[in-house]
Design an enzyme around this catalytic site. Structure first.
Site, PDB file in Angstrom:
ATOM      1  N   GLY A   1       0.809  -1.212   0.000  1.00 28.51           N
ATOM      2  CA  GLY A   1       0.000   0.000   0.000  1.00 28.51           C
ATOM      3  C   GLY A   1       0.843   1.263   0.000  1.00 28.51           C
ATOM      4  N   THR A   2       1.911   1.247   0.761  1.00 29.08           N
ATOM      5  CA  THR A   2       2.732   2.460   0.871  1.00 29.08           C
ATOM      6  C   THR A   2       3.312   2.843  -0.488  1.00 29.08           C
ATOM      7  OG1 THR A   2       3.251   1.898   3.148  1.00 29.08           O
ATOM      8  CG2 THR A   2       4.708   3.472   2.081  1.00 29.08           C
TER       9      THR A   2
ATOM     10  N   ASN B   1      -8.291   4.805   8.835  1.00 33.18           N
ATOM     11  CA  ASN B   1      -7.755   3.547   9.363  1.00 33.18           C
ATOM     12  C   ASN B   1      -7.701   3.525  10.886  1.00 33.18           C
ATOM     13  OD1 ASN B   1      -5.634   5.520   8.422  1.00 33.18           O
ATOM     14  ND2 ASN B   1      -4.454   4.303   9.870  1.00 33.18           N
TER      15      ASN B   1
ATOM     16  N   HIS C   1      -2.226  -7.443   2.296  1.00 34.17           N
ATOM     17  CA  HIS C   1      -2.181  -8.030   3.638  1.00 34.17           C
ATOM     18  C   HIS C   1      -3.307  -7.547   4.545  1.00 34.17           C
ATOM     19  CE1 HIS C   1      -0.359  -4.752   6.213  1.00 34.17           C
ATOM     20  NE2 HIS C   1       0.072  -4.302   5.058  1.00 34.17           N
TER      21      HIS C   1
ATOM     22  N   CYS D   1       1.607   1.602  11.840  1.00 32.52           N
ATOM     23  CA  CYS D   1       2.843   2.092  11.230  1.00 32.52           C
ATOM     24  C   CYS D   1       3.554   3.089  12.127  1.00 32.52           C
ATOM     25  CB  CYS D   1       2.537   2.720   9.879  1.00 32.52           C
ATOM     26  SG  CYS D   1       1.697   1.579   8.778  1.00 32.52           S
TER      27      CYS D   1
HETATM   28  C1  LIG Z   1      -5.024   3.503   5.316  1.00 23.42           C
HETATM   29  C2  LIG Z   1      -3.674   2.899   5.097  1.00 23.42           C
HETATM   30  N1  LIG Z   1      -2.869   3.397   4.142  1.00 23.42           N
HETATM   31  C3  LIG Z   1      -1.664   2.870   3.874  1.00 23.42           C
HETATM   32  C4  LIG Z   1      -1.181   1.793   4.587  1.00 23.42           C
HETATM   33  C5  LIG Z   1       0.150   1.197   4.228  1.00 23.42           C
HETATM   34  O1  LIG Z   1      -0.030  -0.029   3.534  1.00 23.42           O
HETATM   35  P1  LIG Z   1       1.108  -1.164   3.514  1.00 23.42           P
HETATM   36  O2  LIG Z   1       1.227  -1.690   4.906  1.00 23.42           O
HETATM   37  O3  LIG Z   1       0.617  -2.213   2.553  1.00 23.42           O
HETATM   38  O4  LIG Z   1       2.364  -0.527   3.018  1.00 23.42           O
HETATM   39  C6  LIG Z   1      -1.957   1.264   5.629  1.00 23.42           C
HETATM   40  C7  LIG Z   1      -1.423   0.185   6.501  1.00 23.42           C
HETATM   41  O5  LIG Z   1      -1.368   0.374   7.717  1.00 23.42           O
HETATM   42  C8  LIG Z   1      -3.241   1.826   5.882  1.00 23.42           C
HETATM   43  O6  LIG Z   1      -4.037   1.345   6.855  1.00 23.42           O
END
Ligand SMILES: Cc1ncc(COP(=O)(O)O)c(C=O)c1O
Length: 407
Positions: A69-70, A167, A217, A336
């Site tokens: 996602g990042t 989130n 994930h 995170c």
């Molecule tokens: C809303 C949101 N954006 C971005 C991310 C980042 O995704 P990834 O963990 O796949 O890099 C997350 C993960 O915590 C998230 O919840």
């Protein structure tokens, strides 16, 4: 066995996704190779892309696999910013020297995930972007009046980026309304749908979005793969250069086993977690009456897997550690940022005081959660709150001392 109630951070892989992943490890061949083994890998990769596309209402060609996602958020936000400012792809003028961006402004609600916040702040620092931080209301929803005012006032907007659902507190955002506003001004919109994916229906084709990020994930697929859904007509400048795979948008040999497993998770029937969430919310209110539910109280405006409370007089970190000792895994908010003891920017944006914001716990359910798990959490909670209130007071006494880090 510890009780896992942190599914928003990551949810265990679905058994079908594990089986597909393991089976795919035997695939021989680079999907870019032209021999038949390579073409076989490519066929399986493209089937996975079709599955992900189907789950999001987009065309397979619009699915750009990323490392998660990042990366998807980075690619959308930086890529759109650069493409909007340097449409010919050139940053160097023919006479030499750097061309300065003319569409410098990025519109960002205050409660975004750090994947977005840190990306736009990087663009501000290194690329001359101007960030318009849009206010959010007391439930965590972006203020559409502020968005409309910003769009009307500025003619240098490169893009709008916003969450589909928050989130931390689970509040669903008014994405359709925001896109309708932005499109009046020809401003492309990226949506971080990472926490909403497979919890809320997403129809990319109907959304009017230029780009949308998802991550495997969070839906029972493997770690380390996600996707940017990029409208056919949208242009982004790539972050990663190399072999020109995936429309030249994201070079690099694609991770076929991870993509296959992601595809399986994307096709898994959607389940509703609303009953478990509601049991959790009702149970917390009963066992700790001082707890305050944060985010949207209406079930329909909140992610079906999210319960988020603040506990007055407590430190969320203390609660987390006490619950961990009682073998229950929860979160203070965004995983995170876990480990960094700071008040949530989402809660501060919603108008909470620093002290209230520090007493937060996010409890999220998923496909492995049972009522027994929830009851175990509810049994451990009152004792943890009683002990954390004492710890919280001590922490704040320390924090209030002149010269301490939080002073
Ligand atoms: C809303 C949101 N954006 C971005 C991310 C980042 O995704 P990834 O963990 O796949 O890099 C997350 C993960 O915590 C998230 O919840």
């Amino acid at each position: 066995m510890p009780v896992y109630l942190d599914h928003a951070a990551t949810t265990p892989m679905l058994p079908e996704a594990v089986a597909a992943y393991i089976a795919a490890l035997d695939i021989v061949g680079n999907p870019s190779s032209i021999h038949s083994q390579g073409q076989n890998a490519k066929r399986m990769l493209e089937e996975a892309r079709e599955r992900v596309a189907e789950s999001l209402g987009c065309e397979p060609i619009e699915v750009v696999f990323t490392s998660g996602g990042t990366e998807a958020v980075n690619l959308a936000v930086k890529g759109l910013f650069w493409a909007r400012n340097f449409p010919t792809g050139d940053r160097v003028a023919s006479a030499g020297g750097r061309i300065e961006p003319s569409r410098r402004r990025i519109l960002v609600p205050r409660g975004e995930h750090h994947a977005t916040i840190d990306t736009v702040e990087w663009l501000e620092r290194y690329e001359g972007a101007i960030i318009d931080w849009l206010p959010i209301d007391s439930l965590g929803r972006v203020r559409l009046d502020a968005l409309a005012a910003s769009l009307e006032e500025h003619d240098d907007v490169a893009l709008l980026t916003l969450l589909w659902a928050n989130n931390e507190v689970g509040t669903v955002q008014p994405v359709a309304e925001a896109v309708a506003l932005a499109s009046r001004y020809g401003v492309p919109v990226h949506c971080d749908a990472i926490s909403a994916y497979r919890h809320l229906p997403i129809d990319f084709a109907a959304s009017g979005l230029a780009a949308l990020s998802v991550s495997a994930h969070k839906i029972g697929g493997p770690l380390g793969i996600g996707a940017l859904i990029l409208d056919r007509s949208a242009v982004v400048v790539p972050l990663i250069h190399g072999g020109g795979q995936q429309r030249d948008v994201r070079s690099g040999t694609q991770d076929v086993p991870a993509a296959i497993s992601f595809g399986v998770a994307a096709q898994h029937p959607v389940s509703s977690f609303a009953a478990l969430r509601d049991r959790l919310i009702a149970g917390v209110r009963e066992s700790v009456p001082s707890a305050v539910l944060r985010g949207e109280p209406e079930a329909s405006g909140r992610l079906d897997n999210n319960a988020h409370f603040t506990f007055p007089g407590c430190e969320g970190d203390s609660l987390l550690f006490l619950l961990d000792a009682a073998k229950v895994s929860v979160s203070t908010g965004s995983a995170c940022r876990a480990g960094i003891p700071e008040a949530s920017h989402v809660l501060l944006g919603m108008g909470l005081s620093e002290a209230d914001a520090r007493g937060a716990l996010r409890i999220t359910v998923g496909h492995t959660t049972t009522e027994t798990d929830i009851d175990a959490f509810l049994r451990a909670l009152p004792e943890a709150v009683a002990r954390a209130s004492r710890a919280g007071l001590n922490d704040r006494d320390v924090a209030a001392r002149p010269g301490s880090v939080d002073a």
